[in-house]
Design a protein around this motif. Structure first.
Motif, PDB file in Angstrom:
ATOM      1  N   PHE A  70      10.930   8.123   5.212  1.00  0.00           N
ATOM      2  CA  PHE A  70      11.934   9.186   5.059  1.00  0.00           C
ATOM      3  C   PHE A  70      12.809   8.958   3.827  1.00  0.00           C
ATOM      4  O   PHE A  70      13.877   9.561   3.688  1.00  0.00           O
ATOM      5  CB  PHE A  70      12.805   9.284   6.313  1.00  0.00           C
ATOM      6  CG  PHE A  70      12.008   9.505   7.574  1.00  0.00           C
ATOM      7  CD1 PHE A  70      10.933  10.383   7.596  1.00  0.00           C
ATOM      8  CD2 PHE A  70      12.318   8.823   8.749  1.00  0.00           C
ATOM      9  CE1 PHE A  70      10.180  10.585   8.749  1.00  0.00           C
ATOM     10  CE2 PHE A  70      11.575   9.018   9.907  1.00  0.00           C
ATOM     11  CZ  PHE A  70      10.498   9.900   9.907  1.00  0.00           C
ATOM     12  N   VAL A  71      12.369   8.075   2.958  1.00  0.00           N
ATOM     13  CA  VAL A  71      13.093   7.872   1.697  1.00  0.00           C
ATOM     14  C   VAL A  71      12.609   8.918   0.694  1.00  0.00           C
ATOM     15  O   VAL A  71      11.410   9.067   0.472  1.00  0.00           O
ATOM     16  CB  VAL A  71      12.854   6.442   1.146  1.00  0.00           C
ATOM     17  CG1 VAL A  71      13.475   6.294  -0.244  1.00  0.00           C
ATOM     18  CG2 VAL A  71      13.444   5.403   2.108  1.00  0.00           C
ATOM     19  N   GLY A  72      13.540   9.617   0.106  1.00  0.00           N
ATOM     20  CA  GLY A  72      13.190  10.627  -0.893  1.00  0.00           C
ATOM     21  C   GLY A  72      14.274  11.685  -0.953  1.00  0.00           C
ATOM     22  O   GLY A  72      15.297  11.585  -0.254  1.00  0.00           O
TER      23      GLY A  72
ATOM     24  N   GLY B  26       0.822  -1.214   0.000  1.00  0.00           N
ATOM     25  CA  GLY B  26       0.000   0.000   0.000  1.00  0.00           C
ATOM     26  C   GLY B  26       0.853   1.260   0.000  1.00  0.00           C
ATOM     27  O   GLY B  26       0.560   2.225  -0.720  1.00  0.00           O
ATOM     28  N   PHE B  27       1.914   1.227   0.770  1.00  0.00           N
ATOM     29  CA  PHE B  27       2.843   2.366   0.836  1.00  0.00           C
ATOM     30  C   PHE B  27       3.437   2.669  -0.540  1.00  0.00           C
ATOM     31  O   PHE B  27       3.512   3.825  -0.964  1.00  0.00           O
ATOM     32  CB  PHE B  27       3.946   2.021   1.854  1.00  0.00           C
ATOM     33  CG  PHE B  27       5.014   3.048   2.023  1.00  0.00           C
ATOM     34  CD1 PHE B  27       4.769   4.212   2.722  1.00  0.00           C
ATOM     35  CD2 PHE B  27       6.280   2.842   1.494  1.00  0.00           C
ATOM     36  CE1 PHE B  27       5.767   5.163   2.893  1.00  0.00           C
ATOM     37  CE2 PHE B  27       7.286   3.784   1.656  1.00  0.00           C
ATOM     38  CZ  PHE B  27       7.034   4.952   2.354  1.00  0.00           C
TER      39      PHE B  27
ATOM     40  N   ILE C 201       8.821   7.025  -4.094  1.00  0.00           N
ATOM     41  CA  ILE C 201       9.588   5.839  -3.677  1.00  0.00           C
ATOM     42  C   ILE C 201       9.204   4.607  -4.514  1.00  0.00           C
ATOM     43  O   ILE C 201       8.156   4.586  -5.152  1.00  0.00           O
ATOM     44  CB  ILE C 201       9.357   5.524  -2.183  1.00  0.00           C
ATOM     45  CG1 ILE C 201       7.857   5.412  -1.863  1.00  0.00           C
ATOM     46  CG2 ILE C 201       9.984   6.561  -1.272  1.00  0.00           C
ATOM     47  CD1 ILE C 201       7.274   4.061  -1.952  1.00  0.00           C
ATOM     48  N   SER C 202      10.089   3.616  -4.481  1.00  0.00           N
ATOM     49  CA  SER C 202       9.797   2.328  -5.110  1.00  0.00           C
ATOM     50  C   SER C 202       9.949   1.237  -4.067  1.00  0.00           C
ATOM     51  O   SER C 202      10.976   1.182  -3.375  1.00  0.00           O
ATOM     52  CB  SER C 202      10.774   2.048  -6.255  1.00  0.00           C
ATOM     53  OG  SER C 202      10.698   3.058  -7.228  1.00  0.00           O
TER      54      SER C 202
ATOM     55  N   ARG D  24      14.497   5.355  -3.431  1.00  0.00           N
ATOM     56  CA  ARG D  24      13.941   6.560  -4.044  1.00  0.00           C
ATOM     57  C   ARG D  24      13.475   6.243  -5.447  1.00  0.00           C
ATOM     58  O   ARG D  24      14.162   5.545  -6.196  1.00  0.00           O
ATOM     59  CB  ARG D  24      15.031   7.633  -4.171  1.00  0.00           C
ATOM     60  CG  ARG D  24      15.249   8.416  -2.939  1.00  0.00           C
ATOM     61  CD  ARG D  24      16.447   9.316  -3.073  1.00  0.00           C
ATOM     62  NE  ARG D  24      16.237  10.411  -4.017  1.00  0.00           N
ATOM     63  CZ  ARG D  24      17.083  11.445  -4.124  1.00  0.00           C
ATOM     64  NH1 ARG D  24      18.156  11.499  -3.349  1.00  0.00           N
ATOM     65  NH2 ARG D  24      16.860  12.408  -4.981  1.00  0.00           N
ATOM     66  N   ALA D  25      12.342   6.763  -5.839  1.00  0.00           N
ATOM     67  CA  ALA D  25      11.916   6.639  -7.224  1.00  0.00           C
ATOM     68  C   ALA D  25      12.987   7.297  -8.090  1.00  0.00           C
ATOM     69  O   ALA D  25      13.417   8.413  -7.811  1.00  0.00           O
ATOM     70  CB  ALA D  25      10.569   7.335  -7.412  1.00  0.00           C
ATOM     71  N   GLY D  26      13.441   6.591  -9.094  1.00  0.00           N
ATOM     72  CA  GLY D  26      14.500   7.146  -9.942  1.00  0.00           C
ATOM     73  C   GLY D  26      15.902   6.865  -9.419  1.00  0.00           C
ATOM     74  O   GLY D  26      16.880   7.085 -10.121  1.00  0.00           O
ATOM     75  N   GLY D  27      15.986   6.350  -8.176  1.00  0.00           N
ATOM     76  CA  GLY D  27      17.283   5.953  -7.633  1.00  0.00           C
ATOM     77  C   GLY D  27      18.115   7.112  -7.100  1.00  0.00           C
ATOM     78  O   GLY D  27      17.754   8.281  -7.237  1.00  0.00           O
TER      79      GLY D  27
END
Lengths: 331, 331
Positions: B64-66, B18-19, B27-28, B38-41
């Motif tokens: 807190f990922v981003g 869901g997250f 995020i991925s 992070r989305a895009g790494g």
């Protein structure tokens, strides 16, 4: 009752004082009577957007005061409408010459007190419009309400109205956009546990260890039914089915899916509910274009969740996406 | 046990799913093994900052990922360290050629598993540094720890390290800044109620209706003492006194004051605690230059609070203030 409070009768004021100190860069807390405004005030010539209601639903409403959302918020005592003089003081402080939109959740006390304040403000020459939020599909007429209750959908109305005001819309335009959100937003909630109002000191209702209450209100008002506690999928299906039954969504409709915690539910569980709700909407051909997951419209420490679906047309989507900087919502 | 979950054994994976859907723009989520990037790494040539630990503390760490904070997070099962292969997979995915900083809370399982993963990654030619967070002043050695536990102060370490990496600092520089935060951050918490681990199904400990546990850990590990539940002022004084006893703050020191909810405590109570703590620091001549109030480092649905004080020199203040865009923290 175990709570991190001192004198229960002073809980709202003590909390507001801490809130004001923690966020002095964004908001100003006023007392006697209690209300909260944007630090620096409403920009000159901009429509002021104001909401309020009983305390105990934090961060609603004071947490949404700031650039791009509310210009003022009026917290009453816990689960008690703010008084007309509180609302009037906030209106007087926030009006920047372009009029004031009052966003009112549909509870009888709120409706009456905001109406009285609006009349007093108008008598002083301040232009006032009001919009009533009644997104809760659970019940018609309730403990504190004639008609439907206003619940988590209020956040969406506040965000859109605040963004419209920030881009310079007139009072009539801001009010019309707020009404458009109201027309397309529906919510329903569930409680796993009750909450305790500080000055009452005992839980608002009893719920057995194996029961949940479907369609609960944000003050613990009775919902539709009590059922045996089941898994997240079963509970979420009951909520989303009720929401979808009530709103005419064409396949391909674009919506915001907002999963809201009632205060005592961990984020991890909200995401489980989100995953189930998202799949149900996909199965109906409804496109979730924006998401919000968190405890934003709460009932003190109640465990539970509500699911809100809000239709976003191009203009509403743009207003939802517009920058916002408040203590509780920032992007 | 009433929780918004389906199969308790799948709770972490269901929640992560869901997250991932709710925050796909930021995020991925990766599964088998579980980790979040992070989305895009990680931007090419930038130090990757990674943290992780048992689940049940959300939004820590995955929230807190981003941009400006973590490049990856590694969630274990509830209150259980992630395995070395999970950590290794996250390191491999997040490394962008400039090395990886691992931020590890001081629990024996985490320390061992991150260390093993670091050795495996180094054997593959990835440069790895580690920083151990041990901000909890409550107890030396505990149920799961040799030495002090790492608790809410971890958020501060992650924010500063992420900001340093984003501005192009080398791995050694990022690690040194993280160590500087660790040297100046102290926390202590209190529990009003226990929490229930999903696959266990019963509360982690018993606490009488009139008792609170001072110095609790974020897994409900025993603290310093159980005392009669008193008001917010009494409890906050016990926490802040312990923190201040442990750190040498000169009058005029500038700090971040972070009041953290344990999961089941309403925001309104956190602000009451904040107000008391703020006054105590003012009385000591300590200047609160930044504030954070919210449920960021939690113990499932536990009711309680922790107070964290972190010294901010000019450079740390600038890194704290640097832009951050993650699911749970944005400015």
């Amino acid at each position: 009752m175990k709570k991190l409070l001192d004198d229960p009768a002073q809980a709202v004021t003590d909390s507001l004082r801490g809130f004001g100190l923690a966020h002095a860069d964004q908001i100003s807390v006023h007392t006697e009577p209690n209300f909260v405004t944007r630090a620096g005030g409403t920009p000159a010539g901009q429509v002021a957007v104001i909401s309020g209601g009983g305390s105990g639903h934090e961060p609603l409403h004071a947490g949404f005061v700031g650039a791009g959302m509310l210009d003022a918020a009026v917290p009453g005592e816990v689960f008690t409408s703010p008084t007309p003089d509180q609302v009037l003081a906030a209106v007087q402080a926030a009006d920047a010459g372009a009029g004031v939109l009052l966003i009112v959740k549909n509870y009888t006390g709120d409706v009456l007190n905001f109406e009285t304040a609006a009349e007093l403000a108008e008598a002083e020459g301040i232009e006032v419009a009001s919009v009533l939020v009644n997104d809760d599909v659970a019940v018609e007429d309730s403990l504190y309400t004639a008609g439907r209750r206003g619940v988590a959908g209020t956040l969406v109305v506040e965000k859109v109205a605040g963004a419209a005001a920030a881009r310079g819309a007139s009072l009539a335009e801001v009010a019309a956009l707020a009404e458009r959100v109201v027309a397309g937003v529906r919510s329903m909630g569930v409680a796993l546990t009750a909450c305790t109002v500080p000055h009452v000191g005992r839980p608002s209702f009893d719920l057995a260890d194996d029961e949940v209450e479907i369609g609960i209100g944000i003050h613990g008002e009775p919902g539709r039914q009590r059922v045996q506690a089941a898994g997240a999928s079963d509970i979420t299906r009951r909520l989303v089915d009720s929401v979808l039954d009530d709103i005419d969504l064409a396949a391909g409709a674009r919506v915001l899916l907002f999963v809201n915690g009632m205060g005592g539910t961990p984020a991890s569980e909200l995401y489980v509910v989100y995953g189930v709700a998202r799949q149900m909407l996909a199965d109906q051909g409804v496109e979730v274009v924006r998401s919000l997951v968190g405890s934003y419209v709460t009932s003190l420490e109640m465990q539970g969740v509500s699911v809100t679906v809000a239709v976003l047309d191009d203009e509403l989507l743009e207003l939802w996406d517009a920058p916002v900087r408040t203590p509780a919502l920032t992007w």
